[in-house]
Every structure is written in C-alpha cells, then in structure tokens.
Design a protein around this motif. Structure first.
Motif, short mmCIF file in Angstrom:
data_model
loop_
_atom_site.label_atom_id
_atom_site.label_comp_id
_atom_site.label_asym_id
_atom_site.label_seq_id
_atom_site.Cartn_x
_atom_site.Cartn_y
_atom_site.Cartn_z
N ALA A 144 0.82 -1.22 0.00
CA ALA A 144 0.00 0.00 0.00
C ALA A 144 0.86 1.27 0.00
CB ALA A 144 -0.92 -0.01 1.21
N LYS A 145 2.19 1.09 -0.14
CA LYS A 145 3.14 2.21 -0.16
C LYS A 145 3.08 3.06 1.12
CE LYS A 145 3.27 2.51 -5.20
NZ LYS A 145 3.12 3.38 -6.39
N VAL A 146 2.88 2.36 2.25
CA VAL A 146 2.92 3.00 3.56
C VAL A 146 4.26 2.67 4.20
CG1 VAL A 146 1.89 3.13 5.86
CG2 VAL A 146 0.42 2.86 3.83
N ALA A 147 5.06 3.71 4.49
CA ALA A 147 6.38 3.50 5.07
C ALA A 147 6.24 2.98 6.51
CB ALA A 147 7.17 4.80 5.06
N TRP A 148 7.07 2.01 6.87
CA TRP A 148 7.04 1.46 8.21
C TRP A 148 8.41 0.92 8.56
CZ3 TRP A 148 8.15 -3.74 9.01
CH2 TRP A 148 8.21 -4.54 7.86
N GLN A 149 8.62 0.71 9.86
CA GLN A 149 9.83 0.06 10.34
C GLN A 149 9.50 -0.77 11.56
OE1 GLN A 149 12.78 2.78 12.04
NE2 GLN A 149 11.24 4.42 12.02
N ARG A 150 10.31 -1.80 11.79
CA ARG A 150 10.05 -2.71 12.90
C ARG A 150 10.69 -2.19 14.19
NH1 ARG A 150 8.18 -7.69 12.74
NH2 ARG A 150 8.57 -7.84 10.49
N SER A 151 9.98 -2.30 15.28
CA SER A 151 10.50 -1.95 16.60
C SER A 151 10.04 -3.01 17.59
CB SER A 151 10.01 -0.56 17.05
OG SER A 151 10.45 -0.26 18.36
#
Length: 303
Positions: A244-251
C-alpha cells in the motif's frame, strides 16, 4: 534586544579547538539554557563572555557594546556570575561574606538584605559558612552574584551536587529572577531535565560547536510522532503496508508508521482485519525530549 551576543567565538588550546565558531544570542529578560555534555565547551564559553580567558578568535557583545580591554570592567558592573563553584571565606559568617562582596561593589545593607532574602538565607546569615550545607553554600554564591540586581546573571552548573530539595529551591529562584528583577539569566547545564524546567530559550553545544539555538518550544517541536501497531502476524501486516506504499519500520514486537489521520487509521484497521490479520494493539508514540537530544548530539548529552 540580545543582552549577550558572541560572534564566531573560538578558543584553541594547542591544536585543539575547545570552542569553535560559536555565535550565541541571549535575549533580554529571559532564562537562556546553555546545554551540552561535560567537556562540550560550556564553561570555556562563559569564561570568555566574562573576559576571564581571551578568545583565540571572534568577539563578545554585552548590552549592545563590543567588549574589549577598555570597557570590560564598566560592562561587567552590570553582570553577576557564579562559575564552577562559589567562592567564600569559611571562617566568616554568611553576612560577613556578603559585606565583603558588597563593599567591593559599593553597595550597602539594603542590597545585602534583599539578596539574602531572595535566596532564603536571612535566618542563617550569622552562622559561619564552613557550617553551611552544600546547598546553603550554593545559595550564598547566588546571593553574592545577584547583589545589586545585575542586568545579567551567568551561572555555570548551579545545581551540581545538590539534593532534590536544593535543586528545586535554586530552580524556583532562577525562574523568578526575570520576573522579579528584570534580570537576564544565562545558565549552563549538562542536565536536560533542569534546562527543560527553567529555560525560555535553549542553546545546545557539542564538541565546541553550537548545534541548536531557539525557543524551548521549537526544540519540543522536533519531536517525531509515530503510530505503533502490533498484530497477530506482523510479517504479513508489513507486506500489506509495503504494497500500500505505507512506510514502516520494525521496533521489537511493533510496526512503526508515520502518524496518520484518524480516518486513515480506521481504514488501515479495516484492511488488516479483511486480510485476516488481527489488530492486537495500536498506540501513538512521540519522541521524548531526551530522544531529541540524543539524536542531535549523536548520543553525547548526559540525561
């Protein structure tokens, strides 16, 4: 009006710059917090402002006038300071110490009584200073510094070594000075929490260089807001967000997204559920002031 300005101030010892091209702007009748880790160059800068050491390059302006060897003493008549640790005669009483300082400035008992009252030492003024606690000695140093209501007060780590009650007393006094006496206060500290509770304007120094200067509110505005979600299948949720072209990162057990509007959060929840991904937790996160300082100083600031 800026009470203090430094222009590309530099101090070099041998081949090492302790302060490098530093330009401060301390506004009138405000508390200016000069913040940085130990060894960043705070004390060196304050000593150059007071003319206690000579800059290798650059200049200092006080009260709108460039400070030089000819006018230094006249300008410093309107400056009170407490650098590193208070100076006092331990065998004399608090009052006798104040009298010595007042005579050097041509001041009388009215100014002494006012300063002692401001730091809450009136009842202990007849005790010998060697019997004072560390906090009382610090307050005596402050009383001497504010004798005669100077226009500018320069304090170098004034809460060092104090217990929480002593820190609170010093903090309340510093906050009150611009309001009660129209003073401008330039205070250095390596403690973020102290500056956050006292200052109107903040300058951050690291390795001799000024890396931030603005209102405290502007520093808080650097805080990064994020949306943290935890699902029954973070891997699949991450692939869905990427598609969906939503930027994310794992934490750890969460996926961090840039802050979304409420309607977008609702739509995201619906998409996840429609794909059979359970939404276990969703919460807003915001960088703390400590996080901001660690980011802009590369992790060097003591918290």
């Amino acid at each position: 009006m800026d009470i203090v300005q430094t222009q590309d101030l530099r101090k070099r010892y041998g081949k090492v710059d302790r302060v490098c091209d530093l330009s401060l702007h301390v506004p009138e009748k405000k508390v200016y917090g000069f913040l940085g880790p130990n060894g960043a160059g705070k004390t060196t800068t304050l000593k150059m402002i007071l003319g206690l050491i000579h800059p290798s390059d650059g200049g200092v302006t006080l009260f709108g006038q460039p400070m030089d060897g000819k006018n230094r003493l006249s300008l410093l008549r309107d400056v009170g300071s407490l650098i590193e640790s208070p100076s006092y005669y331990g065998h004399l009483t608090g009052l006798e110490n104040m009298v010595v300082a007042a005579r050097m400035r041509g001041l009388g008992m009215a100014e002494i009584d006012e300063a002692l009252g401001a730091v809450r030492l009136s009842e202990a003024k007849d005790r010998r200073v060697r019997e004072y606690s560390l906090g009382m000695k610090q307050r005596l140093g402050l009383a001497i510094a504010i004798l005669g209501r100077p226009k500018l007060l320069i304090l170098d780590e004034p809460t060092n070594g104090l217990d929480p009650a002593g820190i609170q007393e010093i903090r309340e006094l510093i906050i009150s000075l611009p309001i009660r006496y129209g003073m401008t206060v330039l205070i250095s500290s390596h403690l973020l929490s102290e500056i956050d509770q006292m200052a109107d304007v903040v300058g951050v120094i690291n390795e001799g260089q000024l890396i931030f200067e603005d209102k405290l509110s502007a520093l808080h505005a650097l805080s990064q807001q994020a949306l943290a979600i935890r699902t029954t299948d973070n891997h699949a949720a991450g692939e869905l967000l990427t598609a969906a072209k939503v930027a994310w990162q794992r934490s750890e057990d969460y996926l961090l997204l840039n802050r979304l509007r409420d309607d977008n959060v609702a739509r995201l929840s619906q998409i996840l559920v429609a794909k059979g991904i359970g939404l276990l937790r969703i919460e807003e996160r915001q960088s703390s002031l400590e996080d901001i300082f660690l980011r802009i100083t590369g992790g060097a600031v003591s918290l």
